[in-house]
Design an enzyme around this catalytic site. Structure first.
Site, PDB file in Angstrom:
ATOM      1  N   ALA A 159       0.802  -1.233   0.000  1.00 55.54           N
ATOM      2  CA  ALA A 159       0.000   0.000   0.000  1.00 55.54           C
ATOM      3  C   ALA A 159       0.837   1.287   0.000  1.00 55.54           C
ATOM      4  CB  ALA A 159      -0.980  -0.043   1.168  1.00 55.54           C
ATOM      5  N   ASP A 208      -3.931  -2.665   3.922  1.00 59.05           N
ATOM      6  CA  ASP A 208      -4.173  -1.931   2.668  1.00 59.05           C
ATOM      7  C   ASP A 208      -5.208  -0.839   2.840  1.00 59.05           C
ATOM      8  OD1 ASP A 208      -2.963  -4.586   1.663  1.00 59.05           O
ATOM      9  OD2 ASP A 208      -2.800  -3.122   0.034  1.00 59.05           O
TER      10      ASP A 208
HETATM   11  O1  MRU Z   1      -0.945  -7.358  -3.356  1.00 64.94           O
HETATM   12  P1  MRU Z   1       0.096  -6.623  -2.570  1.00 64.94           P
HETATM   13  O2  MRU Z   1       1.434  -7.274  -2.595  1.00 64.94           O
HETATM   14  O3  MRU Z   1       0.151  -5.157  -2.950  1.00 64.94           O
HETATM   15  O4  MRU Z   1      -0.435  -6.688  -1.082  1.00 64.94           O
HETATM   16  C1  MRU Z   1       0.325  -6.090  -0.086  1.00 64.94           C
HETATM   17  C2  MRU Z   1      -0.204  -6.277   1.282  1.00 64.94           C
HETATM   18  O5  MRU Z   1      -1.245  -6.864   1.497  1.00 64.94           O
HETATM   19  C3  MRU Z   1       0.553  -5.608   2.401  1.00 64.94           C
HETATM   20  O6  MRU Z   1       0.444  -6.328   3.581  1.00 64.94           O
HETATM   21  C4  MRU Z   1      -0.003  -4.200   2.635  1.00 64.94           C
HETATM   22  O7  MRU Z   1      -0.087  -3.495   1.437  1.00 64.94           O
HETATM   23  C5  MRU Z   1       0.820  -3.432   3.586  1.00 64.94           C
HETATM   24  S1  MRU Z   1       2.403  -3.019   2.930  1.00 64.94           S
HETATM   25  C6  MRU Z   1       3.234  -2.115   4.096  1.00 64.94           C
END
Ligand code: MRU
Length: 345
Positions: A47, A232
């Site tokens: 995110a 997210d």
């Molecule tokens: O699909 P992604 O790799 O973008 O998902 C990322 C996550 O779910 C993370 O845990 C979240 O974005 C937090 S990142 C600090």
């Protein structure tokens, strides 16, 4: 290590996370469409990093239309296009909405580009600072000797640097605590086995990979002291969307009486949504599940679910670690207060 997101020679250079840890490849974005594609195709993910990339995407949008007679309208549309690259991480629209008001107030697209470049660089710098502050705040929740289970990758690679969940883990390690990490594999994109395990092993933090379906057994065996994941999008009541599988971990942690924490910057909190039911959940191509290294691993006639995120209810979250401290239930009150205090400060 060189940062994985660099503004250089009027271009955005991004480390391509799809090929880590096997290959270190870079891509260059020269237009806002490239930046949107990088987000959509998971060259960058996580995110906060999606937010930082989008901020630079705005700079590229201003550059794309600098000679256009209707540049204000085109740039505004470009920002809307960028904001649709992925639906769940609110940091994407958060970053873009930091920029959008300038379209009306700045005199030309070239000036806008300069204003936005300064802002994007500031967002990038601030994001890493936030992670370090958040890491220190969360570190006090970690016992002197602990095995921490984490899911997906909420590390340096998912942010401008240092990480959120991994920021807490790094801070605990740096404080001299005896930390071991269990990194869930995180099918189908394998952010845990590819990215989290890579980051932590590079930092010398002991890490072991676990199949996603082993969490219950590991907890039952007493091998997990606490769970920390990133987020997210967090609704006003504390319900938290994170990588698919997080809901299962929250339920299991509750069952086995293991603390379950979320680590995220305030920019991940979306106060416009009253509960997690309103969080849009991205559904990605079934091919990500059906193929492994370009080879189909399931019968041709069978499809697959590929929801990228799920929502852990606030009632299962013991604390939300932010750069302004640790939020505790009831979250509707603690979230409202933290924003009130931030505005007062
Ligand atoms: O699909 P992604 O790799 O973008 O998902 C990322 C996550 O779910 C993370 O845990 C979240 O974005 C937090 S990142 C600090």
């Amino acid at each position: 290590m060189e940062s994985h997101i660099v503004w250089q020679n009027d271009r955005l250079r991004l480390l391509d996370q799809r090929f880590l840890p096997e290959k270190t490849a870079w891509i260059e974005c020269v237009s806002h469409k490239d930046a949107a594609w990088a987000i959509k195709s998971m060259i960058v993910r996580g995110a906060p990093l999606i937010g930082v990339t989008a901020a630079f995407g705005c700079v590229l949008a201003a550059d794309d239309y600098k000679d256009d007679p209707v540049w204000r309208r085109k740039i505004d549309a470009a920002l809307t296009f960028l904001s649709k690259a992925r639906p769940t991480a609110v940091n994407l629209s958060w970053a873009i909405e930091q920029m959008r008001p300038d379209i009306a107030s700045v005199a030309s697209a070239s000036l806008l580009r300069d204003v936005w470049l300064e802002k994007a660089l500031a967002i990038q710098k601030k994001d890493e600072e936030i992670c370090r502050t958040l890491g220190k705040a969360g570190e006090r929740l970690v016992p002197g000797k602990a095995t921490i289970l984490t899911h997906c990758n909420a590390g340096a690679l998912a942010t401008a640097g240092y990480g959120t969940a991994l920021g807490v883990i790094r801070a605990a390690h740096e404080a001299g605590k005896d930390i071991r990490v269990i990194a869930d594999e995180t099918r189908p994109f394998n952010q845990g086995s590819r990215l989290t395990a890579w980051e932590l092993s590079q930092d010398g933090i002991p890490v072991k990979i676990a199949c996603d379906n082993s969490a219950a057994a590991l907890m039952k065996k007493g091998l997990v002291d606490l769970v920390i994941t990133g987020a997210d999008r967090i609704a006003a009541n504390g319900d938290t969307a994170n990588k698919i599988g997080t809901l299962g971990l929250a339920i299991l942690a509750d069952y086995y009486d293991i603390p379950f924490y979320i680590a995220a910057p305030l920019s991940t909190i979306d106060r416009s949504l009253s509960s997690g039911d309103e969080i849009p959940i991205e559904e990605r191509s079934p091919d990500e599940v059906l193929f492994l290294n370009d080879k189909r691993i399931a019968p041709d006639e069978v499809s697959a679910f590929n929801f990228a995120f799920d929502v852990a209810p606030a009632s299962l979250i013991d604390g939300i670690i932010t750069e302004k401290g640790i939020l505790r239930p009831p979250y509707d009150a603690s979230i409202a207060n933290i924003f009130k205090d931030s505005l007062d400060a």
